[in-house]
Design an enzyme around this catalytic site. Structure first.
Site, PDB file in Angstrom:
ATOM      1  N   TYR A 107      85.966  76.597  -9.072  1.00 55.70           N
ATOM      2  CA  TYR A 107      86.709  77.622  -9.750  1.00 55.70           C
ATOM      3  C   TYR A 107      86.451  79.257  -8.843  1.00 55.70           C
ATOM      4  O   TYR A 107      87.276  79.915  -9.177  1.00 55.70           O
ATOM      5  CB  TYR A 107      85.985  77.751 -11.075  1.00 55.70           C
ATOM      6  CG  TYR A 107      86.717  76.875 -12.179  1.00 55.70           C
ATOM      7  CD1 TYR A 107      87.952  76.966 -12.425  1.00 55.70           C
ATOM      8  CD2 TYR A 107      85.900  75.821 -12.729  1.00 55.70           C
ATOM      9  CE1 TYR A 107      88.603  76.115 -13.325  1.00 55.70           C
ATOM     10  CE2 TYR A 107      86.441  74.760 -13.642  1.00 55.70           C
ATOM     11  CZ  TYR A 107      87.716  74.906 -13.777  1.00 55.70           C
ATOM     12  OH  TYR A 107      88.380  74.044 -14.844  1.00 55.70           O
ATOM     13  N   GLU A 201      64.833  50.882 -10.522  1.00 57.01           N
ATOM     14  CA  GLU A 201      66.465  51.062 -10.990  1.00 57.01           C
ATOM     15  C   GLU A 201      66.682  51.594 -12.403  1.00 57.01           C
ATOM     16  O   GLU A 201      67.652  52.728 -12.788  1.00 57.01           O
ATOM     17  CB  GLU A 201      67.122  49.611 -10.998  1.00 57.01           C
ATOM     18  CG  GLU A 201      68.582  49.591 -11.390  1.00 57.01           C
ATOM     19  CD  GLU A 201      69.243  48.477 -11.395  1.00 57.01           C
ATOM     20  OE1 GLU A 201      68.632  47.347 -10.654  1.00 57.01           O
ATOM     21  OE2 GLU A 201      70.331  48.133 -11.958  1.00 57.01           O
TER      22      GLU A 201
END
Lengths: 381, 570
Positions: A107, A201
């Site tokens: 942006y 994990e």
């Protein structure tokens, strides 16, 4: 017993280096134009055909194929302009000591080109690749350019970190630990009182271990990746190993996705091959889940079936089976231990989750499974 | 000396599979990349041919799935007419038994080995049967696993399942599992092959899914289905002794004369009378002892002085003519090799009308333009389809050329070679198309450096008998007539390019390019100013003068070329 080793790398973040590289880039372009030459950037090519496995360093690395982006080529001119816009933006960020997300960078640089109906960037899918190009061109991490990635993953254990003006111990921030930010280049490790880092994990498993006081008892640092490890987490693991000498042990589900997470932490990935030297940790070891665990700990009735069609059936292999076979062909899984594990998975057609260990008892994983395996160094390479 | 017994100890009768394995190169199965391309080629060719014959706009989807190291599954699915159950074994299982094998017809396929060759290749590399799923649009879909019984050279269905066709699906899907092949995105690979196929077949929608899951679509750019080629009788100038001998054994006509008239083009009753005279003359000339006289007489025969030569032999000539007339009346299966040889030799001296060309099926200028535009997105495109010609005195052929320039083309010369619309990917160096393209003086057409020009040239040679240089069928032999036709076609297309390049289109394009570059200058200047600290305005000036300089030289080149043209015309 696992213990910290001697550091191999020094804390390397230097904003001045990034600024110097950007200025050099600008000066070279300007020099070309002054001499009436067609200015260009040389950008290492992306994709599979410019990636190879470095047998010596044992990481996935980028080859030396370059693509040249000229200003005077109509097809290149727009990208040429975009590359310079982002480079200038990064210079401002770094010199002002501020960080921006990829979306903010998009942006901030998007506007209509005066006198036209064209925007400098139409879409974030235009700015993200330009940022990657800069990374590869300059050999500088996006994080070092103060462009941050998504934050995912957290850390818990007796280590003290300095992050800007704050200094804190990651075992004193509550059970949720310290969330790893998008960039970890600037953080410094003030004090480390652990023997190794355990990369986990799933968040559920990391929470379990924290609740069972595993980090304290075993002098371990818990790093939860929450699925595939983010760049921030992978960079943190790399730094902890090379700058602080912490051994790295990885704990994932016993399935092709878990093994792939391990593979990425260890050898890097094709997408980010050009960053392997900063993100990968080839010395990492794997504690589980393995196929042997199923037999050894009597977990036969808590396995799950592999998804997809096995290789010997018609239409197969697909799904999990296909991925396991792919993994068997990775050069770094071409050793007896891994081949045996992967073959067993194919043979039995099963996978096993970390949480399956709860079938024994809630404490089992923290009090027996991990301490035993790590103490006896029953780890896969 | 070795005894025959020992010599023949190792002697075995070769099975079709053994022959195939040893001679795989003949069918295009050499090299890991090419073998994969060949399998895809055979399946896609079948799909396109089937669709055309049934008048269906083809939709072909190719999927390459990597199963392991040098181990792939190739899936090709089409929306063609489907295959009736009882023909499945025939189509996929029998070698050398295709529908086109012995017809004189322009065809994409090889002589009936095509898809059964692919089935065989799959079988000998992976051991797997080929899975065929097909429906003619009726009530059922047939799923069959086909293998080739190599001893009997017969297709065998090892397993078959019938499904209800609830959606009214029609088409054929085949799945082949092959080993010892490799998928690479090179100019010899499947991607490039399909791209070329899509260009030459703008009426086909072709999709490819690469092993990494990437989908590539070559969309249809023409709604016009090409007419299937029609069979043509061979022209007397285009046959060899063996052709005549073999055809004579198979014909249903009861005399040699009837056989010649009905199975060759341009042979009439009148031509037979002429043929008789020529054969008689040849026999008489051959009876001369003196070589000098012999040569002289043959020379005169070539000039058409057959009656004069016969007169020279008087009554002897009458006798020989009678013999030849008898030969013409005997049953063709009794025709001897020597007699066939005489007929072919006489053909060489006789004059015939040029062969008919209605069997040739060019892509057509309009469709070449559509194909090149749709796939390559060039800035300029043109196509030339030359009228049919003959080579070696009697084999009809036709040449087409397409030329695309600029736009999204890369700055390098690309030659797309085709024979009967089939892309040729190998042996480019030995091909007459390459020689002809290189022989053109491109500078005359404003292409200064061919190898760096954004130029793609398509060449399609069409014939019932394309003269390939080898059994691999990947390059076309340098026949003078074909070489010359290609050159003429290229030069015509190049002239149009030249007009375009020196014309106002080019100028407009240059202005557009200049504007494109100029509009980025303020943005670039601001960024570079931030990076280097030099003032923005100064940087702007540098860039603007760089652009000016570039287009000045282009303008100059354009001006000069216009002058040269004026000189040439004056």
């Amino acid at each position: 017993m696992l213990k910290r080793e001697k550091p191999k790398e020094r804390f390397g973040y230097d904003p001045q280096k990034v600024l110097r590289k950007l200025e050099e880039l600008g000066k070279e372009i300007l020099e070309e134009v002054k001499q009436g030459k067609n200015p260009y950037f040389d950008i290492p090519t992306r994709g599979l055909n410019n990636v190879y496995f470095d047998e010596v360093k044992r990481v996935i690395r980028m080859g030396d194929k370059l693509s040249r982006r000229y200003f005077l080529n109509v097809a290149h001119a727009r990208k040429f302009m975009q590359t310079l816009l982002i480079a200038a933006y990064v210079k401002r960020l770094v010199s002002e000591g501020k960080h921006a997300s990829l979306r903010e960078a998009y942006y901030a640089n998007k506007h209509t080109i005066p006198g036209t109906k064209e925007n400098t960037f139409e879409d974030q899918s235009e700015s993200d690749p330009v940022i990657e190009d800069l990374e590869r061109m300059l050999g500088v991490l996006r994080e070092e350019m103060h462009l941050t990635a998504d934050r995912r993953g957290y850390v818990y254990g007796d280590i003290t970190i300095r992050d800007g003006e704050d200094e804190f111990n990651t075992s004193k921030l509550g059970m949720g630990g310290w969330a790893v930010p998008g960039t970890v280049e600037h953080i410094q490790f003030v004090d480390i009182n652990v023997d190794y880092a355990l990369v986990v994990e799933t968040a559920a498993m990391a929470d379990r271990l924290i609740e069972e006081k595993f980090p304290k008892r075993e002098r371990a640092l818990i790093i939860a990746t929450q699925g595939q490890a983010s760049r921030g987490v992978r960079r943190l693991i790399h730094r902890l190993h090379y700058e602080e000498g912490l051994p790295i042990i990885v704990f994932t589900d016993g399935d092709p996705y878990g093994w792939y997470i391990y593979s990425t932490i260890k050898q890097g990935s094709i997408n980010l091959a050009y960053l392997s030297e900063k993100l990968a940790t080839p010395e990492a070891k794997f504690v589980g889940m393995t196929m042997d665990d199923i037999k050894k700990y009597g977990l036969e009735n808590v396995t799950e079936k592999l998804k997809g069609i096995p290789p010997n059936k018609k239409g197969g292999p697909t799904g999990d089976y296909k991925r396991i076979i792919e993994e068997m062909n990775y050069p770094w899984f071409k050793n007896k231990e891994w081949q045996r594990q992967l073959k067993l998975a194919l043979e039995w057609g099963v996978r096993i989750e970390q949480q399956a260990l709860a079938n024994k008892s809630l404490e089992f994983v923290a009090k027996k499974y991990l301490p035993e395996k790590i103490a006896n160094e029953e780890l896969l390479p | 000396m070795a005894k025959a017994k020992e010599l023949f100890k190792e002697f075995k009768i070769q099975s079709v599979s053994e022959f195939f394995r040893r001679n795989a190169a003949m069918l295009g199965y050499t090299g890991k990349i090419r073998s994969l391309t060949t399998v895809v080629h055979e399946a896609v060719t079948n799909s396109l041919d089937a669709c055309e014959e049934a008048g269906i706009l083809p939709y072909v989807r190719v999927e390459i799935e990597e199963l392991g190291r040098e181990h792939y599954k190739i899936i090709v699915e089409d929306n063609g007419p489907g295959i009736p159950e009882k023909f499945i074994t025939h189509v996929f299982g029998k070698m050398l038994a295709g529908t086109k094998a012995h017809r004189n017809i322009q065809s994409r396929g090889q002589q009936g080995i095509g898809i059964s060759g692919a089935v065989m290749f799959a079988q000998i590399t992976s051991g797997k049967a080929t899975r065929v799923i097909t429906s003619t649009g009726g009530d059922e879909i047939i799923e069959a696993w086909v293998k080739i019984d190599v001893e009997k050279n017969e297709g065998k269905i090892v397993k078959k399942i019938k499904h209800k066709n609830t959606t009214g699906w029609r088409g054929t899907r085949i799945e082949l599992e092959v080993k010892n092949v490799k998928y690479v995105r090179s100019k010899q690979g499947v991607f490039w092959y399909l791209k070329l196929t899509a260009i030459a077949n703008p009426h086909a929608h072709i999709e490819l899914i690469e092993p990494d899951g990437k989908l590539i679509v070559f969309p249809r750019s023409s709604e016009e289905i090409p007419k299937p080629p029609v069979e043509m009788k061979p022209h007397p100038k285009g046959v060899m002794t063996d052709d005549v001998y073999r055809m004579a054994k198979k014909t249903r006509k009861n005399t040699v004369k009837r056989f010649l008239i009905s199975e060759f083009s341009r042979i009439s009753d009148k031509k037979i009378d002429e043929l008789i005279k020529y054969i008689a003359a040849i026999r008489l000339i051959n009876s001369e002892e003196d070589k000098k006289i012999k040569d002289e007489l043959f020379e005169r025969l070539a000039k058409g002085e057959v009656d004069l030569i016969l007169r020279r032999y008087g009554r002897r000539a009458k006798k020989v003519i009678k013999e030849v007339q008898n030969l013409m009346e005997k049953p063709p299966e009794k025709l001897s090799w020597h007699e066939a040889e005489e007929i072919v030799e006489a053909f060489k001296y006789m004059k015939f009308l040029a062969p008919p060309t209605h069997g040739l099926r060019p892509i057509g200028e309009e469709n070449i333009v559509k194909g090149l535009t749709g796939i390559l997105k060039p800035e300029f495109v043109t196509a030339v389809t030359r009228p049919p010609k003959v080579y070696r005195g009697g084999i009809p052929f036709q040449v087409e050329v397409g030329l695309a320039y600029g736009g999204e083309l890369e700055s390098s010369f690309n030659l797309l070679r085709y024979a009967n619309r089939v892309p040729l990917l190998f042996d480019a160096g030995a091909c007459v198309t390459t020689m002809a393209a290189r022989s053109v003086d491109w500078k005359r057409y404003k292409v200064e450096d061919l190898d760096r020009a954004p130029l793609t040239l398509l060449i399609n040679v069409i014939s019932v008998h394309v003269p390939y240089t080898s059994t691999g069928k990947q390059s076309i032999a340098n026949e003078d007539e074909i070489y010359e036709e290609i050159r003429l076609a290229i030069m015509e297309a190049a002239r149009r390019l030249q007009t375009y390049l020196s014309g106002k289109h080019r100028r407009l394009y240059q202005v557009k390019r200049k504007k494109t570059l100029q509009k980025y200058v303020p943005e670039i200047a601001r960024a570079l100013s931030i990076l280097t600290g030099e003032p923005e305005e100064k940087i702007k000036e540098y860039f603007i003068s760089l652009i000016e300089k570039k287009f000045e030289s282009v303008e100059e080149a354009l001006e000069q070329s216009v002058e040269v043209e004026a000189d040439a015309e004056a």
